[in-house]
Design an enzyme around this catalytic site. Structure first.
Site, PDB file in Angstrom:
ATOM      1  N   TYR A   1      34.638  43.429  28.657  1.00 37.26           N
ATOM      2  CA  TYR A   1      33.652  43.102  29.698  1.00 37.26           C
ATOM      3  C   TYR A   1      33.399  44.276  30.631  1.00 37.26           C
ATOM      4  CZ  TYR A   1      32.971  38.066  29.044  1.00 37.26           C
ATOM      5  OH  TYR A   1      32.594  36.837  28.590  1.00 37.26           O
TER       6      TYR A   1
ATOM      7  N   LYS B   1      44.110  40.094  18.605  1.00 35.89           N
ATOM      8  CA  LYS B   1      43.741  40.525  17.247  1.00 35.89           C
ATOM      9  C   LYS B   1      44.535  41.791  16.933  1.00 35.89           C
ATOM     10  CE  LYS B   1      40.912  39.442  14.542  1.00 35.89           C
ATOM     11  NZ  LYS B   1      41.147  38.726  13.241  1.00 35.89           N
TER      12      LYS B   1
ATOM     13  N   ASP C   1      35.765  27.865  26.072  1.00 36.60           N
ATOM     14  CA  ASP C   1      34.635  26.961  25.795  1.00 36.60           C
ATOM     15  C   ASP C   1      35.023  25.963  24.710  1.00 36.60           C
ATOM     16  OD1 ASP C   1      32.854  28.103  27.595  1.00 36.60           O
ATOM     17  OD2 ASP C   1      31.208  28.176  26.141  1.00 36.60           O
TER      18      ASP C   1
ATOM     19  N   ASP D   1      41.501  34.301  15.976  1.00 34.71           N
ATOM     20  CA  ASP D   1      40.678  33.471  15.075  1.00 34.71           C
ATOM     21  C   ASP D   1      41.482  32.259  14.595  1.00 34.71           C
ATOM     22  OD1 ASP D   1      42.338  35.241  13.658  1.00 34.71           O
ATOM     23  OD2 ASP D   1      40.939  35.455  11.979  1.00 34.71           O
TER      24      ASP D   1
HETATM   25  C1  IPM Z   1      32.265  32.216  31.783  1.00 38.15           C
HETATM   26  C2  IPM Z   1      30.844  32.643  31.519  1.00 38.15           C
HETATM   27  C3  IPM Z   1      30.681  34.067  32.030  1.00 38.15           C
HETATM   28  C4  IPM Z   1      31.556  34.946  31.181  1.00 38.15           C
HETATM   29  C5  IPM Z   1      29.241  34.575  32.072  1.00 38.15           C
HETATM   30  C6  IPM Z   1      28.344  33.663  32.879  1.00 38.15           C
HETATM   31  C7  IPM Z   1      29.169  35.981  32.600  1.00 38.15           C
HETATM   32  O1  IPM Z   1      30.546  32.484  30.184  1.00 38.15           O
HETATM   33  O2  IPM Z   1      32.674  32.210  32.957  1.00 38.15           O
HETATM   34  O3  IPM Z   1      32.970  31.871  30.828  1.00 38.15           O
HETATM   35  O4  IPM Z   1      31.174  35.369  30.082  1.00 38.15           O
HETATM   36  O5  IPM Z   1      32.672  35.224  31.616  1.00 38.15           O
HETATM   37 MG    MG Z   2      32.068  31.554  29.064  1.00 37.19          MG
END
Ligand code: IPM
Ligand code: MG
Length: 370
Positions: A143, A194, A255, A227
């Site tokens: 990131y 990984k 997620d 994975d």
């Molecule tokens: C999260 C989101 C963020 C990320 C985005 C909105 C920048 O997906 O907080 O998981 O990728 O970290």
């Molecule tokens: Mg996210």
């Protein structure tokens, strides 16, 4: 009645302001019924800040975030700002908060409420009682790694570059948080990387193991390729207790874990910095769901994720663990009572709006605290 504590609220974009309004209600209730005088200041972040000031977060708001005991954020982003250059996008406001406040440890609990077992896309027997804590590294990795960018090559074609990079210290500080959390739970940590293809993954694995051996020998530590971890999360999620992983894998795995619970609309998160001399950490709390532009403005979004984020804030930043437990109990009881926002709607339940959900929480709080 002042507690001397200050909270910065950044409602942001999309459904952010709608769901945040229900937290304002809770704050009033805490002041009225529990004598908790919290100083609240507000600011703009994301698209809302771009519209007002031309930047996704301005310096005055950054200064407020630095000064506050905690930041509570709604959501950022939306189609209106999608075509802006990368550095000006709403998401950069959130990323700058994480980076400048050094919020390196992102806690994303995925808890399945009994009343919502059937809302999970997985079979009920796989998710009943599920309680996983994902600890995601939040200020490093791909990131933020340099070099990064898009360049045009001599032949006119283009090349996009990002860099996955971690240092010993970046790995150790987030792993330490994971081990400490596990110590208060079922004492198991699974680290996902990984290491089979990335040097940064080899380092990650070695440093997590080394910290474990030095300081947390009582915690059971396992390592898994990311994975495989993604696969195991849907095959047999209850094998996990605490998962610690890097920024990108954590984004994806959290997620996935979130969806196991039935709705992104239920899940809170906390992002923490290092503890100072008196044990105080910089902190930002936000729901895991995004700005959900498709339902924004309709008054149907689920406010429970931001309400539960506020509960985490009460517990971890505001020394109000009792109030946090009250709010969590109220959420449980409202769900047991059959009230549902659209995202968690089930057969035979009552579909209600954001506002009515907020009111139902207050009603339960009145009963519990009576
Ligand atoms: C999260 C989101 C963020 C990320 C985005 C909105 C920048 O997906 O907080 O998981 O990728 O970290
Ligand atoms: Mg996210």
């Amino acid at each position: 009645m002042g507690s001397g504590k200050m909270l910065l609220i950044l409602a942001g974009d999309g459904i952010g302001p709608e769901v945040m309004a229900e937290v304002r209600r809770l704050i009033e209730w805490l002041e009225r019924k529990r004598g908790f005088g919290l100083q609240v200041i507000e600011g703009l972040v994301g698209g809302a800040a771009i519209d007002a000031h031309g930047v996704p977060i301005d310096e005055a708001t950054m200064a407020d975030a630095m000064a506050a005991d905690a930041v509570l954020l709604g959501a950022v982003g939306g189609p209106k700002w999608d075509s802006l250059p990368f550095e000006r996008k709403p998401e950069r406001g959130l990323l700058r908060l994480r980076k400048d406040l050094e919020l390196f440890a992102n806690l994303r609990p995925a808890v399945v409420f009994n009343a919502l077992v059937d809302a999970s896309p997985l079979k009920p027997e796989l998710v009943r009682g599920l309680d996983i804590m994902i600890v995601r590294e939040l200020t490093g990795g791909v990131y933020f790694g340099e070099p990064r960018g898009i360049e045009t090559l001599a032949d006119g074609s283009r090349r996009g570059v990002n860099t996955q990079v971690y240092t010993t210290e970046e790995i150790r500080r987030v792993a330490r948080v994971a081990f400490e959390i596990a110590a208060g739970r079922s004492k198991r940590v699974c680290s996902a990387d990984k290491a089979n293809v990335m040097e940064s993954g080899v380092l990650w694995r070695e440093e997590v193991q080394r910290l474990h051996d030095e300081a947390f020998p009582d915690i059971e530590l396992t390592h898994m390729y990311a994975d495989n971890c993604a696969m195991q999360l849907v095959r047999n999620p209850s094998q996990f207790d605490v998962i610690v992983t890097d920024n990108l894998f954590g984004d994806i795995l959290s997620d996935e874990a979130a969806m196991l619970t039935g709705s992104l609309g239920m899940l809170p998160s906390a992002s923490l910095g290092a503890a100072d001399a008196v044990g105080r950490r910089r902190a930002l709390y936000e729901p895991v769901h995004g700005s959900a532009p498709d339902i924004a403005g309709k008054g149907i979004a689920n406010p429970l994720a931001v309400i539960l984020s506020f509960a985490m804030c009460l517990r971890l930043s505001l020394d109000r663990a009792g109030d946090a437990a009250l709010i969590e109990a109220a959420v449980q009881r409202v769900l047991d009572g059959g009230l549902r926002t659209a995202d968690i709607m089930q057969v035979d339940k009552a579909r209600i709006s954001t506002r009515v959900m907020g009111e139902a929480i207050i009603r339960e709080l009145d009963k519990i605290a009576a």
